[in-house]
Design an enzyme around this catalytic site. Structure first.
Site, PDB file in Angstrom:
ATOM      1  N   LEU A 394      78.559  57.360  44.050  1.00 44.34           N
ATOM      2  CA  LEU A 394      79.491  57.731  43.005  1.00 44.34           C
ATOM      3  C   LEU A 394      80.121  59.062  43.400  1.00 44.34           C
ATOM      4  O   LEU A 394      79.448  59.915  43.991  1.00 44.34           O
ATOM      5  CB  LEU A 394      78.786  57.875  41.654  1.00 44.34           C
ATOM      6  N   ASP A 395      81.403  59.247  43.066  1.00 45.86           N
ATOM      7  CA  ASP A 395      82.056  60.525  43.349  1.00 45.86           C
ATOM      8  C   ASP A 395      81.271  61.671  42.729  1.00 45.86           C
ATOM      9  O   ASP A 395      80.579  61.500  41.715  1.00 45.86           O
ATOM     10  CB  ASP A 395      83.467  60.544  42.772  1.00 45.86           C
ATOM     11  N   LEU A 396      81.425  62.840  43.321  1.00 44.92           N
ATOM     12  CA  LEU A 396      80.790  64.050  42.790  1.00 44.92           C
ATOM     13  C   LEU A 396      81.049  64.199  41.291  1.00 44.92           C
ATOM     14  O   LEU A 396      80.137  64.498  40.518  1.00 44.92           O
ATOM     15  CB  LEU A 396      81.347  65.269  43.534  1.00 44.92           C
TER      16      LEU A 396
END
Length: 547
Positions: A394-396
Site C-alpha cells: 500500500l502507498d505510504l
C-alpha cells in the site's frame, strides 16, 4: 527586451517568512506568495485571448511567483512561467529564461530548420511515391505467388490422385508392370521438381524487390542516424547556453549539474529555477515561492487549474539543490520518516502461515532506499516473525488491510493469487470534488513520470493497462465518498484514476501528488478476500476507514 524589475508591494506585507520553504514541499505556499499567485491568476483571466489559448486542450502550463527582498530590503515579487508562453521565451512582465537568448538565436533557428528538413525527407522516404509503389508491388507479388502456389498444389493433388489410382490398377491386374510403376515414380519426381522451380523463381523475384526495399530502409536508417546525431549536437549546444547561479554566487554549466548523465529535456526551463536565477541577477533574496498550474489539464493528468504544486524532482532536483546553496531554506521533506506508534500496525488476522494487518497512514509497507526510511510494516512484522514478507504493498499515505506471508511457500502462493486477480480488494475514499454518475469503470493506461518520480502519468501508447471500478456511496457538499475496486495493480492507480479528467475528475482528499495536501490521504483499503493457500477456506476481512 528590458528584463523585468521587482514589483515592490505597497503597502509592504505585514509578515514574511524567515526562510524559504523547500520548493519540494507539497504544502500550501506562504500567504504572501499565495496572494501574489492569486493576483497573477486574476491578470491571466483578464487577458481573454491568452486565457483562451491556455484553456485549449494541451495549452495549460505551470506559472510561478517568487517573493523577494530587494537589495534595499523592500519586499516585492517576480513572475515566471515554464518553457514558453504563447510561443515566446521572453514575455513582458515575466522573468527571462536562464539561457543566453542571443547565443541560442545564433544557432538554434538554423538548427531547427535543418532538423525539420531531415524530418521532411524521412517522411518522404517512408510515405513517398517510391516507398508506396514498392510496397504495392511487393504486396501484389506476394498475392501472385500465393495464387500460383495454390494452383500448383491443386494440380499436384490431382496428379497424386491419378497416380494412386494407376498404381492400384497395375497391382490389381495381377502381373506387375515395372516400366509402368517407374513412369509413375518419374511423374511424381517431375511434380516435385516443378514445385522447386516455382519456389526458386518466386524467391528470385522477391529478392529483387527486397534489394530495393533494403536500399530504401538503409537510406531511412542513415538519415535517422544523421538526424539523431544532429539533434544531440544541438541539444548539447543548447545545454551549454545555460549557466546556473547559486545563492553563494557560484556559477556552473547546466550539464555539470547532471553529470555524468545528460540533462533531461526541459531542464532549466521550469518556473522555479528561472525565478531564482533572475532574483540572483537582481541581487534580491528569495523569501517565498509558489508554483501553480493554469489552463487546461495536461493529457497525462495530474494538474488542475489554480492548484499549487511542488517543483519536480527529475528536472529541477539537481538544479535547485545547487541554486539554493547558501540561502536560508528549509530542507526538502522526507515522507515516511515520521514517528508511528509502536503498537502499529494492528493485527487483523494471524495463523501459522500468514498475517493480515491494518496499516496506518504514514508507515511504509517495506523499507525505503533512504537510510532514514527503514521503519516499515515488514520491519515491524519481522521483529515478531523473522520470515515475514509483504505479499503486496500500500502507498505510504494509504491505510488499510495488507497481507504478509510468514514463509516463502505461502508468499509464492499468495503472489500467484494476486497475479491471477483471485484476490478481491475494495477501497474507500473521499474525493475532493463532485463526481458525475453513480458508478462506472475507469480504463486509463499508466506509466511512471520519468521527470518526477514517483508520480504516474496517463499514457495510452506506452502505459500499462489499468482498470478501476467505482461506486458513489455518499455525497457531502463538494466532496464525494466512493468505493474503488482495482482490477489491476498499477502504482498510484486509484489516485490517478480519481484525479484525471478522463477518470473521476476529482482527486482524493489530501493527495499531495495529484491534488491538494491535507492532514492525510483519504484512501483506505477496507475489504480484502482470498482463498487461503493452505486451508482452502475463504478469508474475508474488513476494517472500517478512520475518516
Amino acid at each position: 527586451m528590458v528584463e523585468p524589475a521587482i514589483a515592490y508591494l505597497d503597502p509592504p506585507p505585514a509578515a514574511v517568512p524567515a526562510r524559504l520553504a523547500s520548493p519540494f514541499d507539497p504544502g500550501e505556499p506562504h500567504p504572501v506568495a499565495r496572494r501574489a499567485a492569486e493576483a497573477l491568476i486574476g491578470e491571466l483571466r483578464g487577458r481573454a485571448g491568452l486565457d483562451a489559448r491556455l484553456a485549449a486542450p494541451g495549452g495549460g502550463k505551470m506559472f510561478g511567483v517568487l517573493v523577494v527582498a530587494g537589495p534595499d530590503g523592500r519586499v516585492g515579487t517576480l513572475r515566471g512561467f515554464s518553457g514558453m508562453l504563447d510561443g515566446a521565451w521572453c514575455v513582458p512582465g515575466f522573468v527571462p529564461p536562464l539561457f543566453d537568448a542571443a547565443a541560442r538565436d545564433a544557432f538554434w533557428p538554423a538548427g531547427e530548420r535543418e532538423l525539420a528538413e531531415l524530418d521532411r525527407v524521412l517522411r518522404a522516404l517512408a510515405d513517398g511515391a517510391e516507398a508506396a509503389a514498392l510496397h504495392i508491388e511487393h504486396a501484389a507479388l506476394a498475392a501472385r505467388h500465393a495464387a500460383a502456389l495454390d494452383a500448383l498444389r491443386a494440380r499436384h493433388r490431382d496428379h497424386r490422385a491419378a497416380r494412386q489410382a494407376a498404381r492400384q490398377a497395375i497391382r490389381g491386374a495381377g502381373a506387375v508392370d515395372p516400366a509402368a510403376l517407374h513412369a509413375l515414380a518419374q511423374a511424381s519426381r517431375g511434380d516435385a521438381a516443378e514445385r522447386r522451380r516455382l519456389l526458386a523463381d518466386h524467391a528470385a523475384e522477391r529478392a529483387a524487390i527486397a534489394t530495393r526495399l533494403d536500399a530504401l530502409d538503409a537510406g531511412q536508417a542513415e538519415l535517422a542516424h544523421r538526424r539523431a546525431e544532429r539533434s544531440r549536437a544541438l541539444m548539447t549546444r543548447i545545454h551549454d547556453s545555460y549557466v546556473i547561479s547559486s545563492a553563494r554566487g557560484e556559477r556552473r554549466p547546466l550539464r555539470a549539474l547532471f553529470a555524468p548523465g545528460e540533462p533531461p529535456s526541459g531542464a532549466g526551463d521550469c518556473a522555479g529555477p528561472k525565478l531564482l536565477g533572475h532574483a540572483y541577477r537582481l541581487g534580491a533574496t528569495p523569501l517565498a515561492l509558489a508554483e501553480f498550474w493554469w489552463g487546461a489539464p495536461p493529457a497525462t493528468g495530474g494538474r488542475r487549474a489554480g492548484q499549487f504544486y511542488p517543483s519536480c524532482r527529475g528536472k529541477c532536483g539537481p538544479l535547485l539543490a545547487f541554486m539554493l546553496d547558501g540561502l536560508a531554506c528549509a530542507a526538502a521533506p522526507v515522507f515516511g520518516a515520521a514517528a508511528i506508534p509502536a503498537d502499529e500496525p494492528r493485527v487483523v488476522h494471524e495463523d501459522p502461515w500468514l498475517v493480515v494487518v491494518d496499516k496506518p497512514c504514514g508507515l511504509l509497507s517495506v523499507p525505503g532506499r533512504d537510510g532514514r526510511l527503514q521503519d516499515s510494516v515488514v520491519t515491524r512484522l519481522r521483529a515478531r516473525w523473522p520470515g515475514a514478507t509483504a505479499v503486496h504493498r500500500l502507498d505510504l499515505d494509504t491505510s488499510g488491510l495488507l497481507v504478509a506471508a510468514k514463509d516463502p511457500a505461502t508468499h509464492a502462493a499468495l503472489q500467484r493469487a494476486f497475479a491471477r486477480r483471485e484476490v478481491d480488494k475494495r477501497y474507500v475514499a473521499w474525493l475532493d470534488g463532485p463526481v458525475a454518475g453513480d458508478r462506472g469503470t475507469v480504463v486509463l493506461a499508466l506509466r511512471v513520470d520519468l521527470d518526477d518520480r514517483p508520480r504516474q502519468l496517463v499514457d495510452p501508447e506506452h502505459g500499462k493497462p489499468a482498470i478501476t471500478d467505482w461506486q458513489v456511496i455518499d455525497r457531502a457538499g463538494a466532496r464525494t465518498r466512493v468505493h474503488l475496486v482495482p482490477r489491476t495493480g498499477r502504482s498510484h492507480q486509484l489516485r490517478v484514476h480519481a484525479a484525471h479528467p478522463l477518470g473521476l475528475g476529482a482527486p482524493i482528499v489530501g493527495d499531495r501528488l495529484y491534488g491538494r495536501a491535507a492532514e492525510r490521504l483519504a484512501l483506505h483499503a477496507e475489504a480484502l478476500a482470498f482463498i487461503h493457500p493452505h486451508t482452502g477456506r475463504r478469508v474475508q476481512l474488513e476494517r472500517p476507514a478512520p475518516f
